[in-house]
Scaffold this active site. Structure first.
Site, short mmCIF file in Angstrom:
data_model
loop_
_atom_site.label_atom_id
_atom_site.label_comp_id
_atom_site.label_asym_id
_atom_site.label_seq_id
_atom_site.Cartn_x
_atom_site.Cartn_y
_atom_site.Cartn_z
N ARG A 191 -35.15 21.05 -16.60
CA ARG A 191 -34.66 20.87 -15.23
C ARG A 191 -33.96 19.53 -15.11
O ARG A 191 -34.46 18.51 -15.58
CB ARG A 191 -35.81 20.97 -14.23
CG ARG A 191 -35.33 21.30 -12.82
CD ARG A 191 -36.47 21.51 -11.86
NE ARG A 191 -37.12 22.80 -11.99
CZ ARG A 191 -38.07 23.24 -11.18
NH1 ARG A 191 -38.49 22.47 -10.19
NH2 ARG A 191 -38.63 24.42 -11.35
N SER A 233 -35.89 25.98 -8.41
CA SER A 233 -36.93 26.22 -7.41
C SER A 233 -36.66 25.46 -6.11
O SER A 233 -35.68 25.70 -5.44
CB SER A 233 -38.30 25.88 -8.00
OG SER A 233 -39.33 26.32 -7.15
N ASP A 281 -39.96 29.36 -0.75
CA ASP A 281 -39.00 28.35 -1.20
C ASP A 281 -37.77 29.07 -1.78
O ASP A 281 -37.74 30.30 -1.86
CB ASP A 281 -39.65 27.37 -2.18
CG ASP A 281 -40.02 27.98 -3.51
OD1 ASP A 281 -40.07 29.22 -3.61
OD2 ASP A 281 -40.27 27.22 -4.47
N GLU A 320 -51.99 26.48 -7.68
CA GLU A 320 -51.79 25.04 -7.81
C GLU A 320 -51.54 24.49 -6.41
O GLU A 320 -51.00 25.19 -5.55
CB GLU A 320 -50.65 24.71 -8.76
CG GLU A 320 -49.30 25.26 -8.37
CD GLU A 320 -48.22 24.97 -9.40
OE1 GLU A 320 -48.52 24.34 -10.43
OE2 GLU A 320 -47.07 25.36 -9.17
#
EC number: 2.7.1.106
Length: 621
Positions: free
Chosen positions: A73, A175, A332, A433
């Site tokens: 990323r 994301s 998201d 998480e």
């Protein structure tokens, strides 16, 4: 590329030897200008070279991306450490080389490619284009590729890898990161994200395949190759069918008077959440019109991360008030995470933290399991969480008799462990998480905001028939299993040496190789350092969790029962802190717990992070 004589002259000059005074940089510049066929990113490097910006050239060209908690990323743009056409081609060539070594049946089983809706005009870089280039590299090597014909939620890729029995898959996504970023998220044949040693071996293979192969740029193969298949309809249908496994009250859902607002944060989630609600028997959720369609600029939000709370949920909350909807669901941009807000009786909105939602999910999934399998063995049941997440599932497990396990941060560790447990005949009900990543059931081995949205709606509808709100049920969960007060936040730090200094100071606090014994007035009972593998609570002083040398992470257990962790983000330039007070069942003085937690966090920041001295930027939203 050049359109006039001046441009031709500049181009000729640029192809002369690159004498920056740095042989490594000169080599990297030469490679970039020879290999990059994207005019816009090539021009970015040419302009930096023309203007003598050697430091920026070095920053862009003299390092490579590494696998973090969610794959590769970085920002989109020119350079070997950025996400762009060339680095995605290089990464896929490395993937091909490694997978060819691992799977003799690679050419029979194929590879899955999905993408979100990100894009950047200045570098002519979009998730869709990067997905096509990923597919082209593999098609040129006669590998069957399952390339989704439109954007999909991230969970669809790991789901498709398992369903289609592919050897691996890639999702092009960043994301919830800022709009400038993109990423390359890799899934193994198991449907879980890759972990060590695969990540290290793939990086080695990438470094051995940096020069693009002859047909790697030939994205026309996506339109012409008979080896390319579109799995969209088949996978979407099967995924929605599998959702029924975690739907327990469809008749009740169809009759509910509750209304839900859903925002997809300018990303992929709208169509898929609508379908999931249909599967669960609900009327469609009310979409936020300004945010329902893809927009790579994320125009209506300060940052595209629903975890940031009310400040980024403004449009959803106002629409919910107007529509008389009590619950807001926010996926998201790649729809793998979920935020939830509920209107309270005092007229204010409660935005649940990831840890609070996990308490509700944990209660709900176990309650539904008990009702549906009254004779099943509870000792065969598991729930999981990352080690920086709330210990609430541990408390529920202790009281109810099922198993609870912790993993390192990152859903790749959870997915991998779930696969092991399923292989041993265990049943995994829920995993999470704290950063609003949830997995209900095991149809997908990664966090999934689409299924989580439908499950929250069902939970809320069920509770509504008993005149109970989500917030009231959360309080009940805490009363039964013990209050778990937690706080998670972060500081921005764009200087890696500063981050290293902060953590090295903790490791050598009062003298060399001595961790702190106090944090302000708070006595420290144990220290666990995942970076070095040290754990003072273990007889051999070695951490039970695997060592993670590439990231910083230290956990403190305090005398007062609080557990706090400092760690670097695997996807952003952040130092995160996590702290939780775990009370025994029956200890209901929440004011005391909250005050104690606040004092401890203040001490943690002041004594260990020293934001003023280290020029750390406080969270702004």
């Amino acid at each position: 590329m050049a359109e006039n004589a001046d441009d031709d002259l500049n181009s000729n000059l640029l192809h002369a030897p690159y004498l920056t005074g740095d042989p490594q940089l000169d080599t990297a510049i030469g490679q970039w200008l020879r290999w990059d066929k994207n005019p816009k990113t090539k021009e970015q490097i040419e302009n930096l070279l023309r203007n003598g910006m050697n430091k920026e050239l070095r920053d862009r060209l003299c390092c490579r991306m590494t696998f973090g908690t969610a794959g590769l990323r970085s920002a989109m743009g020119a350079g070997f450490c950025y996400i762009n056409d060339l680095t995605v081609i290089q990464s896929t060539q490395g993937m091909y080389k490694y997978l060819e070594r691992c799977f003799s049946d690679f050419k029979q089983r194929g590879f899955v490619v999905g993408y979100d809706t990100r894009g950047q005009v200045t570098s002519s870089c979009s998730s869709q284009r990067l997905a096509k280039l990923t597919a082209a590299v593999l098609l040129a090597k006669d590998i069957p590729v399952y390339l989704f014909s439109r954007y999909v939620p991230t969970p669809f890729v790991p789901y498709a890898v398992q369903e289609l029995k592919a050897v691996a898959g890639v999702m092009i996504t960043a994301s919830h990161n800022r709009k400038e970023d993109n990423g390359y998220k890799v899934y193994w044949e198991t449907g879980a994200q890759i972990t060590s040693p695969h990540d290290k071996e793939i990086l080695k293979c990438i470094e051995e395949c940096v020069e693009p192969w002859n047909d790697s740029w030939n994205d026309n193969l996506v339109d012409t190759s008979p080896l390319k298949k579109d799995p969209l309809q088949d996978i979407c249908k099967k995924y929605m069918e599998d959702l029924k496994k975690i739907c327990f009250y469809r008749d009740l859902n169809s009759k509910t008077t509750l209304k839900f607002v859903h925002t997809s944060f300018h990303g992929v989630g709208h169509d898929y959440v609508q379908l999931a609600f249909q599967v669960f028997g609900f009327k469609p959720p009310i979409p936020v019109p300004e945010q329902k369609d893809p927009d790579p600029d994320f125009s209506t939000v300060k940052c595209p991360n629903p975890e940031e709370g009310e400040s980024v949920l403004e449009l959803s909350l106002r629409l919910a008030e107007k529509e008389n909807a009590r619950i807001v669901l926010a996926t998201d941009p790649d729809a793998d995470r979920l935020a939830v807000a509920e209107l309270q009786e005092n007229g204010r909105w409660k935005v649940f933290t990831g840890n609070e939602l996990a308490a509700l999910f944990g209660w709900w999934m176990f309650d539904c399991w008990k009702k549906n399998k009254p004779n099943a063995d509870v000792k065969n049941v598991y729930m999981l969480a990352t080690t920086v997440s709330s210990k609430i599932l541990k408390a529920i497990a202790l009281k109810e008799g099922f198993h609870f396990e912790e993993t390192l941060p990152g859903f790749k560790w959870i997915g991998s462990r779930i696969k092991d447990l399923l292989g041993n005949g265990k049943e995994v009900l829920f995993a999470f998480e704290e950063s609003i990543g949830f997995l209900c059931g095991t149809s997908v081995l990664d966090k999934d905001g689409v299924s989580a949205a439908a499950v929250v709606a069902e939970m809320a509808s069920f509770l509504d028939t008993r005149k109970v709100t989500l917030m009231e049920q959360l309080t009940k969960v805490y009363e039964i299993y013990g209050y778990h007060m937690s706080k998670t936040s972060y500081f921005l730090c764009y200087d890696p040496p500063t981050i290293k200094t902060i953590f090295e100071r903790i490791r050598n606090f009062e003298s060399p190789k001595e961790y702190p014994k106090f944090c302000g007035a708070f006595a420290i009972l144990h220290v666990r350092d995942i970076t070095t593998g040290y754990d003072s609570s273990q007889p051999n002083k070695k951490s039970v969790l695997p060592v993670s040398k590439n990231s910083q992470m230290i956990t403190f257990t305090f005398q007062n029962g609080c557990v706090a962790t400092l760690r670097t983000s695997g996807t952003e330039p952040k130092i995160k802190y996590y702290a939780e007070m775990c009370a025994s069942p029956g200890q209901s003085d929440t004011t005391f717990l909250e005050e104690e937690l606040k004092k401890l966090i203040d001490a943690l920041i002041e004594n260990f992070l020293e934001p003023s001295k280290n020029a750390l930027v406080w969270r702004s939203v």
